[in-house]
Design a protein around this motif. Sequence first.
Motif, PDB file in Angstrom:
ATOM      1  N   ASN A 248       0.828  -1.216   0.000  1.00 50.03           N
ATOM      2  CA  ASN A 248       0.000   0.000   0.000  1.00 50.03           C
ATOM      3  C   ASN A 248       0.858   1.260   0.000  1.00 50.03           C
ATOM      4  O   ASN A 248       0.540   2.239  -0.680  1.00 50.03           O
ATOM      5  CB  ASN A 248      -0.951  -0.002   1.204  1.00 50.03           C
ATOM      6  CG  ASN A 248      -2.164  -0.893   0.971  1.00 50.03           C
ATOM      7  OD1 ASN A 248      -2.642  -1.027  -0.156  1.00 50.03           O
ATOM      8  ND2 ASN A 248      -2.668  -1.504   2.030  1.00 50.03           N
ATOM      9  N   ASN A 251       2.379   1.640  -3.452  1.00 50.43           N
ATOM     10  CA  ASN A 251       1.364   2.136  -4.382  1.00 50.43           C
ATOM     11  C   ASN A 251       1.157   3.642  -4.199  1.00 50.43           C
ATOM     12  O   ASN A 251       1.078   4.392  -5.182  1.00 50.43           O
ATOM     13  CB  ASN A 251       0.047   1.383  -4.145  1.00 50.43           C
ATOM     14  CG  ASN A 251      -1.066   1.925  -5.010  1.00 50.43           C
ATOM     15  OD1 ASN A 251      -0.967   1.940  -6.233  1.00 50.43           O
ATOM     16  ND2 ASN A 251      -2.128   2.419  -4.385  1.00 50.43           N
ATOM     17  N   PHE A 252       1.111   4.085  -2.960  1.00 60.41           N
ATOM     18  CA  PHE A 252       0.947   5.520  -2.680  1.00 60.41           C
ATOM     19  C   PHE A 252       2.143   6.297  -3.243  1.00 60.41           C
ATOM     20  O   PHE A 252       1.976   7.358  -3.850  1.00 60.41           O
ATOM     21  CB  PHE A 252       0.835   5.732  -1.169  1.00 60.41           C
ATOM     22  CG  PHE A 252       0.333   7.099  -0.756  1.00 60.41           C
ATOM     23  CD1 PHE A 252      -1.023   7.349  -0.630  1.00 60.41           C
ATOM     24  CD2 PHE A 252       1.223   8.133  -0.483  1.00 60.41           C
ATOM     25  CE1 PHE A 252      -1.497   8.604  -0.237  1.00 60.41           C
ATOM     26  CE2 PHE A 252       0.767   9.387  -0.099  1.00 60.41           C
ATOM     27  CZ  PHE A 252      -0.597   9.621   0.029  1.00 60.41           C
ATOM     28  N   LYS A 263      -5.909  10.591  -7.362  1.00 61.60           N
ATOM     29  CA  LYS A 263      -5.929   9.272  -6.720  1.00 61.60           C
ATOM     30  C   LYS A 263      -5.326   9.323  -5.302  1.00 61.60           C
ATOM     31  O   LYS A 263      -5.754   8.590  -4.416  1.00 61.60           O
ATOM     32  CB  LYS A 263      -5.191   8.244  -7.579  1.00 61.60           C
ATOM     33  CG  LYS A 263      -5.985   7.864  -8.827  1.00 61.60           C
ATOM     34  CD  LYS A 263      -5.295   6.806  -9.644  1.00 61.60           C
ATOM     35  CE  LYS A 263      -6.098   6.516 -10.898  1.00 61.60           C
ATOM     36  NZ  LYS A 263      -5.283   5.841 -11.929  1.00 61.60           N
ATOM     37  N   VAL A 264      -4.323  10.176  -5.109  1.00 61.36           N
ATOM     38  CA  VAL A 264      -3.761  10.381  -3.768  1.00 61.36           C
ATOM     39  C   VAL A 264      -4.872  10.877  -2.834  1.00 61.36           C
ATOM     40  O   VAL A 264      -5.042  10.388  -1.712  1.00 61.36           O
ATOM     41  CB  VAL A 264      -2.596  11.404  -3.825  1.00 61.36           C
ATOM     42  CG1 VAL A 264      -2.266  11.944  -2.433  1.00 61.36           C
ATOM     43  CG2 VAL A 264      -1.361  10.759  -4.456  1.00 61.36           C
ATOM     44  N   ASP A 266      -8.117  10.433  -3.255  1.00 58.65           N
ATOM     45  CA  ASP A 266      -9.089   9.343  -3.051  1.00 58.65           C
ATOM     46  C   ASP A 266      -8.592   8.326  -2.015  1.00 58.65           C
ATOM     47  O   ASP A 266      -9.360   7.848  -1.190  1.00 58.65           O
ATOM     48  CB  ASP A 266      -9.377   8.614  -4.367  1.00 58.65           C
ATOM     49  CG  ASP A 266     -10.135   9.500  -5.340  1.00 58.65           C
ATOM     50  OD1 ASP A 266     -10.714  10.515  -4.884  1.00 58.65           O
ATOM     51  OD2 ASP A 266     -10.132   9.196  -6.550  1.00 58.65           O
ATOM     52  N   GLU A 267      -7.300   8.009  -2.083  1.00 59.40           N
ATOM     53  CA  GLU A 267      -6.729   7.054  -1.114  1.00 59.40           C
ATOM     54  C   GLU A 267      -6.971   7.545   0.317  1.00 59.40           C
ATOM     55  O   GLU A 267      -7.323   6.778   1.196  1.00 59.40           O
ATOM     56  CB  GLU A 267      -5.206   6.941  -1.308  1.00 59.40           C
ATOM     57  CG  GLU A 267      -4.762   6.168  -2.525  1.00 59.40           C
ATOM     58  CD  GLU A 267      -4.730   4.679  -2.250  1.00 59.40           C
ATOM     59  OE1 GLU A 267      -3.906   4.226  -1.443  1.00 59.40           O
ATOM     60  OE2 GLU A 267      -5.547   3.955  -2.856  1.00 59.40           O
ATOM     61  N   ASN A 270     -10.870   7.676   1.178  1.00 61.70           N
ATOM     62  CA  ASN A 270     -11.420   6.345   1.441  1.00 61.70           C
ATOM     63  C   ASN A 270     -11.016   5.823   2.825  1.00 61.70           C
ATOM     64  O   ASN A 270     -11.714   4.998   3.401  1.00 61.70           O
ATOM     65  CB  ASN A 270     -10.949   5.344   0.377  1.00 61.70           C
ATOM     66  CG  ASN A 270     -11.567   5.641  -0.979  1.00 61.70           C
ATOM     67  OD1 ASN A 270     -12.623   6.265  -1.063  1.00 61.70           O
ATOM     68  ND2 ASN A 270     -10.906   5.207  -2.048  1.00 61.70           N
ATOM     69  N   THR A 271      -9.871   6.290   3.299  1.00 61.47           N
ATOM     70  CA  THR A 271      -9.392   5.813   4.600  1.00 61.47           C
ATOM     71  C   THR A 271      -9.952   6.658   5.746  1.00 61.47           C
ATOM     72  O   THR A 271      -9.935   6.244   6.899  1.00 61.47           O
ATOM     73  CB  THR A 271      -7.847   5.808   4.616  1.00 61.47           C
ATOM     74  OG1 THR A 271      -7.398   5.048   3.489  1.00 61.47           O
ATOM     75  CG2 THR A 271      -7.294   5.148   5.867  1.00 61.47           C
TER      76      THR A 271
ATOM     77  N   MET B 190      -1.874   4.782   5.364  1.00 63.79           N
ATOM     78  CA  MET B 190      -1.717   3.454   4.757  1.00 63.79           C
ATOM     79  C   MET B 190      -1.923   2.332   5.783  1.00 63.79           C
ATOM     80  O   MET B 190      -2.379   1.252   5.435  1.00 63.79           O
ATOM     81  CB  MET B 190      -0.354   3.340   4.069  1.00 63.79           C
ATOM     82  CG  MET B 190      -0.242   4.208   2.818  1.00 63.79           C
ATOM     83  SD  MET B 190      -1.522   3.867   1.553  1.00 63.79           S
ATOM     84  CE  MET B 190      -2.645   5.262   1.780  1.00 63.79           C
ATOM     85  N   LYS B 193      -5.619   2.060   5.849  1.00 67.99           N
ATOM     86  CA  LYS B 193      -6.071   1.383   4.624  1.00 67.99           C
ATOM     87  C   LYS B 193      -5.856  -0.126   4.726  1.00 67.99           C
ATOM     88  O   LYS B 193      -6.738  -0.922   4.396  1.00 67.99           O
ATOM     89  CB  LYS B 193      -5.323   1.943   3.412  1.00 67.99           C
ATOM     90  CG  LYS B 193      -5.795   1.328   2.115  1.00 67.99           C
ATOM     91  CD  LYS B 193      -5.009   1.779   0.895  1.00 67.99           C
ATOM     92  CE  LYS B 193      -5.571   1.039  -0.320  1.00 67.99           C
ATOM     93  NZ  LYS B 193      -4.883   1.374  -1.557  1.00 67.99           N
ATOM     94  N   GLU B 197      -8.976  -2.704   4.655  1.00 66.26           N
ATOM     95  CA  GLU B 197      -9.086  -3.649   3.534  1.00 66.26           C
ATOM     96  C   GLU B 197      -9.202  -5.082   4.037  1.00 66.26           C
ATOM     97  O   GLU B 197      -9.907  -5.900   3.463  1.00 66.26           O
ATOM     98  CB  GLU B 197      -7.847  -3.551   2.635  1.00 66.26           C
ATOM     99  CG  GLU B 197      -7.924  -2.446   1.627  1.00 66.26           C
ATOM    100  CD  GLU B 197      -6.651  -2.369   0.786  1.00 66.26           C
ATOM    101  OE1 GLU B 197      -6.681  -1.686  -0.244  1.00 66.26           O
ATOM    102  OE2 GLU B 197      -5.624  -2.981   1.169  1.00 66.26           O
TER     103      GLU B 197
END
Lengths: 285, 285
Positions: A248, A251-252, A263-264, A266-267, A270-271, B190, B193, B197
């Motif tokens: 993870n 990916n970040f 997308k950063v 959104d990550e 979402n968290t 992260m 996340k 997940e």
Amino acid sequence: MKIYVIGIGLIGGSLAKDFKKQLDNVTVFGVDLNEAHLNTALELGVVDQKATLKDVVHADCVIVSVPVDVSAVILEQVLDLVKGDTLVFDVGSTKYTICEKVKNHSNRRNFLAAHPIAGTEFSGPEAALEGLFDGKTNIICEVEKTAFKLQERALDMFNKIGMRIRYMDPVAHDKHIAYVSHLSHISSFMLGKTVIEKEQNERDIFDLAGSGFESTVRLAKSSPAMWTPIFKQNKQFVLESLKEYIDNLSNFKALLEDDSFEKVYDEMQNTNRIKEILNGISIKK
Amino acid sequence: MKIYVIGIGLIGGSLAKDFKKQLDNVTVFGVDLNEAHLNTALELGVVDQKATLKDVVHADCVIVSVPVDVSAVILEQVLDLVKGDTLVFDVGSTKYTICEKVKNHSNRRNFLAAHPIAGTEFSGPEAALEGLFDGKTNIICEVEKTAFKLQERALDMFNKIGMRIRYMDPVAHDKHIAYVSHLSHISSFMLGKTVIEKEQNERDIFDLAGSGFESTVRLAKSSPAMWTPIFKQNKQFVLESLKEYIDNLSNFKALLEDDSFEKVYDEMQNTNRIKEILNGISIKK
């Protein structure tokens, strides 16, 4: 009730304090290889008397609260010694190994596998805190393997110090706890390491660190003597969680490198729902 | 003194509260594109009056406390408008971009580049806290580019709300803060996340999470709208710190895989000295 606490540190000491306060006619006997810890515990009134391992033959209840590599060994010795109606429970952060270790012991039914989800980053008898367990969860594994009368006694004791009970299979416990506890410790230790390595001048950490850094790095104060055996016993699940965490993060990092800032965003968004989950935890307290 | 706060959220709002309390004859004017925030700030008494950007022509002091991508733009407009003796300062978590942006502005000497190291994971005017800055560090960059009289006024204001001052070069600031603040946020996001997940059943997180998880994941509640532009502006240093963090985690993972538990122990023990560093931070408060 005569309670013997083997390993009179943060968890054993806090349990001793709470049981003395919340139960009637309790005498707490402390057993610890570290004589200095034992003397401190006695001076602080965390325990009433010093004892040795063989004294557990007199116990109504034995609490095994030592690092998880030692507890599997100690537990066998304790089960060899205790009376038929003695309740023995551990408090370790891993449950599969200890359950396996004693599964064929003739006194297996005296044992309850427990993991009170409570603690601080400090250790030793000075770290013992009254009320530490109030409102917290106690995970109990393989409850069906404990004698029913001893289950009842244990639940009554946990109930009186304010704990909520949750029953789990030892493998499920070890897997979940790898994510929710063990991984946090590694993330915190390595964050501390990264910053210390970079900031040769500790004054810079001191001046620039805010409460955010303090919070994320707090667990890096934890005891290596306690945590090394936990990581060893729970190696497979810890590695699994650590791999996913590194994936993870990588990916970040790739999103930043590619300038994929939507997308950063959104990550992170979402968290953010961790807020509601943590509110649940806070209410629990 | 007429103070105009542009962006009346956690930091702008907290500064407004403290300046109103600690300075004489202060009137705070709130400027915010978010009309709801502005009304809330007025209702809560965080600001005394609403205003618009062009009103800063009347200001004795202007605080620019908006996300760092917006502040570089807003700051130019503010400097175009203000009187010769108006102090303008920002509070952003990145300093190089904003200093570059205004370095040739004819009113550059009205501007002081500041970064008060204080905050919480919450945002908006409701998050404004009295006393938030007491005992905290304020990093000031390129102080020599600010008019001396305005430096004096700023220092007096910061002093009255309890802040300690540290002077730094903007590039050094951005590099250090990547490690000590920005990286903590990524590690926390992260971690959140990874756990979310894995744990499809939030009840499991709720039951198993202790105060350790809560502490390490706290920053994952932070605002993506604030943090995305910070990561964008400080991309190179954030990437550098993130790479080192991932390398340290990968190394720790390799030690576990190889059963090198003595080295695992050493890694943690070497990082334990974060205790003393954090004690310094706590004393600072």
